[in-house]
Write an enzyme that holds these catalytic residues in place. Sequence first.
Site, PDB file in Angstrom:
ATOM      1  N   HIS A  30       0.887  -1.323  -0.054  1.00 26.03           N
ATOM      2  CA  HIS A  30       0.048  -0.005   0.008  1.00 26.03           C
ATOM      3  C   HIS A  30       0.870   1.212  -0.051  1.00 26.03           C
ATOM      4  O   HIS A  30       2.098   1.518   0.485  1.00 26.03           O
ATOM      5  CB  HIS A  30      -0.734   0.035   1.367  1.00 26.03           C
ATOM      6  CG  HIS A  30      -1.797   0.831   1.548  1.00 26.03           C
ATOM      7  ND1 HIS A  30      -1.588   2.087   1.719  1.00 26.03           N
ATOM      8  CD2 HIS A  30      -3.309   0.935   1.078  1.00 26.03           C
ATOM      9  CE1 HIS A  30      -2.878   2.781   1.893  1.00 26.03           C
ATOM     10  NE2 HIS A  30      -3.871   2.139   1.453  1.00 26.03           N
ATOM     11  N   LYS A  71     -10.441  -0.786  10.336  1.00 22.49           N
ATOM     12  CA  LYS A  71     -10.624  -2.075   9.700  1.00 22.49           C
ATOM     13  C   LYS A  71     -10.977  -3.252  10.572  1.00 22.49           C
ATOM     14  O   LYS A  71     -11.157  -4.282  10.135  1.00 22.49           O
ATOM     15  CB  LYS A  71      -9.503  -2.405   8.900  1.00 22.49           C
ATOM     16  CG  LYS A  71      -9.143  -1.482   7.847  1.00 22.49           C
ATOM     17  CD  LYS A  71      -8.011  -1.534   6.837  1.00 22.49           C
ATOM     18  CE  LYS A  71      -7.448  -0.504   5.956  1.00 22.49           C
ATOM     19  NZ  LYS A  71      -8.314  -0.037   4.999  1.00 22.49           N
ATOM     20  N   CYS A  92      -4.492   2.356  -3.764  1.00 21.05           N
ATOM     21  CA  CYS A  92      -3.466   2.828  -3.118  1.00 21.05           C
ATOM     22  C   CYS A  92      -2.182   1.832  -3.447  1.00 21.05           C
ATOM     23  O   CYS A  92      -1.185   1.522  -2.560  1.00 21.05           O
ATOM     24  CB  CYS A  92      -3.596   2.977  -1.657  1.00 21.05           C
ATOM     25  SG  CYS A  92      -4.900   4.315  -1.455  1.00 21.05           S
ATOM     26  N   GLN A 137      -4.558  -5.493   7.012  1.00 18.87           N
ATOM     27  CA  GLN A 137      -5.620  -6.390   6.081  1.00 18.87           C
ATOM     28  C   GLN A 137      -5.421  -7.579   6.682  1.00 18.87           C
ATOM     29  O   GLN A 137      -5.981  -8.607   6.406  1.00 18.87           O
ATOM     30  CB  GLN A 137      -5.145  -6.509   4.702  1.00 18.87           C
ATOM     31  CG  GLN A 137      -5.438  -5.277   3.936  1.00 18.87           C
ATOM     32  CD  GLN A 137      -7.029  -4.734   4.078  1.00 18.87           C
ATOM     33  OE1 GLN A 137      -7.827  -5.539   4.372  1.00 18.87           O
ATOM     34  NE2 GLN A 137      -7.087  -3.545   3.568  1.00 18.87           N
ATOM     35  N   ASP A 151       2.698  -4.461   8.032  1.00 17.48           N
ATOM     36  CA  ASP A 151       1.483  -3.652   8.086  1.00 17.48           C
ATOM     37  C   ASP A 151       0.594  -4.824   8.196  1.00 17.48           C
ATOM     38  O   ASP A 151       0.499  -5.619   7.393  1.00 17.48           O
ATOM     39  CB  ASP A 151       1.797  -3.080   6.623  1.00 17.48           C
ATOM     40  CG  ASP A 151       0.114  -2.568   6.241  1.00 17.48           C
ATOM     41  OD1 ASP A 151      -0.644  -2.920   6.864  1.00 17.48           O
ATOM     42  OD2 ASP A 151       0.458  -1.894   5.171  1.00 17.48           O
TER      43      ASP A 151
HETATM   44  N1  PMP Z   1      -1.804  -1.011   4.499  1.00 19.65           N
HETATM   45  C1  PMP Z   1      -2.695  -1.572   4.066  1.00 19.65           C
HETATM   46  C2  PMP Z   1      -2.350  -2.801   3.472  1.00 19.65           C
HETATM   47  C3  PMP Z   1      -4.045  -1.035   3.939  1.00 19.65           C
HETATM   48  O1  PMP Z   1      -4.921  -1.820   3.487  1.00 19.65           O
HETATM   49  C4  PMP Z   1      -4.316   0.214   4.388  1.00 19.65           C
HETATM   50  C5  PMP Z   1      -5.959   0.875   4.318  1.00 19.65           C
HETATM   51  N2  PMP Z   1      -6.358   0.581   2.958  1.00 19.65           N
HETATM   52  C6  PMP Z   1      -3.458   0.918   4.917  1.00 19.65           C
HETATM   53  C7  PMP Z   1      -2.072   0.416   5.033  1.00 19.65           C
HETATM   54  C8  PMP Z   1      -3.701   2.259   5.384  1.00 19.65           C
HETATM   55  O2  PMP Z   1      -4.686   2.187   6.489  1.00 19.65           O
HETATM   56  P1  PMP Z   1      -5.174   3.683   6.968  1.00 19.65           P
HETATM   57  O3  PMP Z   1      -5.592   4.535   5.761  1.00 19.65           O
HETATM   58  O4  PMP Z   1      -6.290   3.048   7.594  1.00 19.65           O
HETATM   59  O5  PMP Z   1      -4.026   4.318   7.757  1.00 19.65           O
END
Ligand code: PMP
Length: 400
Positions: free
Chosen positions: A117, A220, A358, A197, A194
């Site tokens: 991401h 999430k 993203c 997910q 990270d």
């Molecule tokens: N890492 C991953 C794998 C994600 O899916 C996301 C959110 N789509 C993020 C980081 C960022 O999370 P947040 O926008 O809640 O900070």
Amino acid sequence: MNARADFPFFSAVDDVPVYLDNAATTQKPACVLDAVRNFYERTNANIHRGAHRLSREATDAHEAARSSVAQFLHAPSAREVLFTSGCTEGINLVAQTLVYSGLLKAGDDILVSSDAHHSNIVPWQILAERVGANLRPVPLTPDLHFDMQAFLSMLNRKTRMVAIPVVSNALGLRLPVEDITKAAHDAGALVLLDGAQSAAHEPTDVQTLGCDFFAFSGHKVYAPTGTGVLWGRQELLEMLPPWKTGGEMIHEVSFERTSFNQLPFKFEAGTPNICGDITLAVALNYIRHLGFSAIHAHEQSLISELCSGLGQLPHVQLLGGASARASLVSVHVPGVHHYDLGTLLDQMGIAVRTGHHCCQPLMQSLGITGTTRFSVAVYNHASDIERALQAFDKALSMLR
Ligand code: PMP
């Protein structure tokens, strides 16, 4: 599993969609909504600095929440649990404090995965630019898995940081994070996982994972937006300098110099998201109460039904092929724009995510602009999958 009854979202209005955009954010169970209301009705006060009863109660509830998070992560100590505004902030905290920690220097390598991401790419890119380090993406195999062989060949004594997702948000594939972490440590590198997910879908044990940092977002995992956690190994957090500065993160301030508070407060400047942090712990307790084995069994049955249904539709390509998925699946249909698909699905009452998720570098390497992503959560039913598949088939027949 019948978790849907726990989520007022699904009964509050008549035209609630089939919600399959859970990788973007989740709906909230009644226990979380009640806890928000309860906090503001009964306990609301600023923490740490008050002599009065309410302030003490709010402080105790906030610190109890930290202990609950530590238990959820199987962290050795609650002092290693930092409340953040989300996964993005947690990763930025590490990347931005490493600049000044002396743990990373010019010429060092930072390895990220090619399906990361943006929030696990851009902070490292900026860090690399600042210190003169190299950001090196680890390639994927032709079937879009993390390329372990390539990774092992990229590791060397210059590798300082390996930052990877547990589960990729665009592909839904789990990375072999335990093996990656071990190999990275053998090479003398730090590892940030990270967990955005993974945290809602599989148990997290930071000690078994063996990582140095683990970040995830509250929204999430059925908690309010604006919440999240960064866990870090205590000796590393002690080595990192403060990040945001201001109240609470100090021990003593004079105009000549400031000394800093102990962990975890050194990293929590200003008034935190008190209610959010407390209700994040409520959400994690809710997950624990459902149990990860029941969650896994339920979500896996939904995902396999989804994958087999999508796989039978003509021209639909499942990114990552026939591999097992965590809780989401992304598809590409040559000649059909994902945005058109998403719009038609929306008109048929199906909420999915379309776009690059993203993950622009991944999309560039695939030669596409985006995908249509279906993601499940504890409250989805098999009937949601059936409706989504029917709608998808219909949308495709309208667009092809
Ligand atoms: N890492 C991953 C794998 C994600 O899916 C996301 C959110 N789509 C993020 C980081 C960022 O999370 P947040 O926008 O809640 O900070």
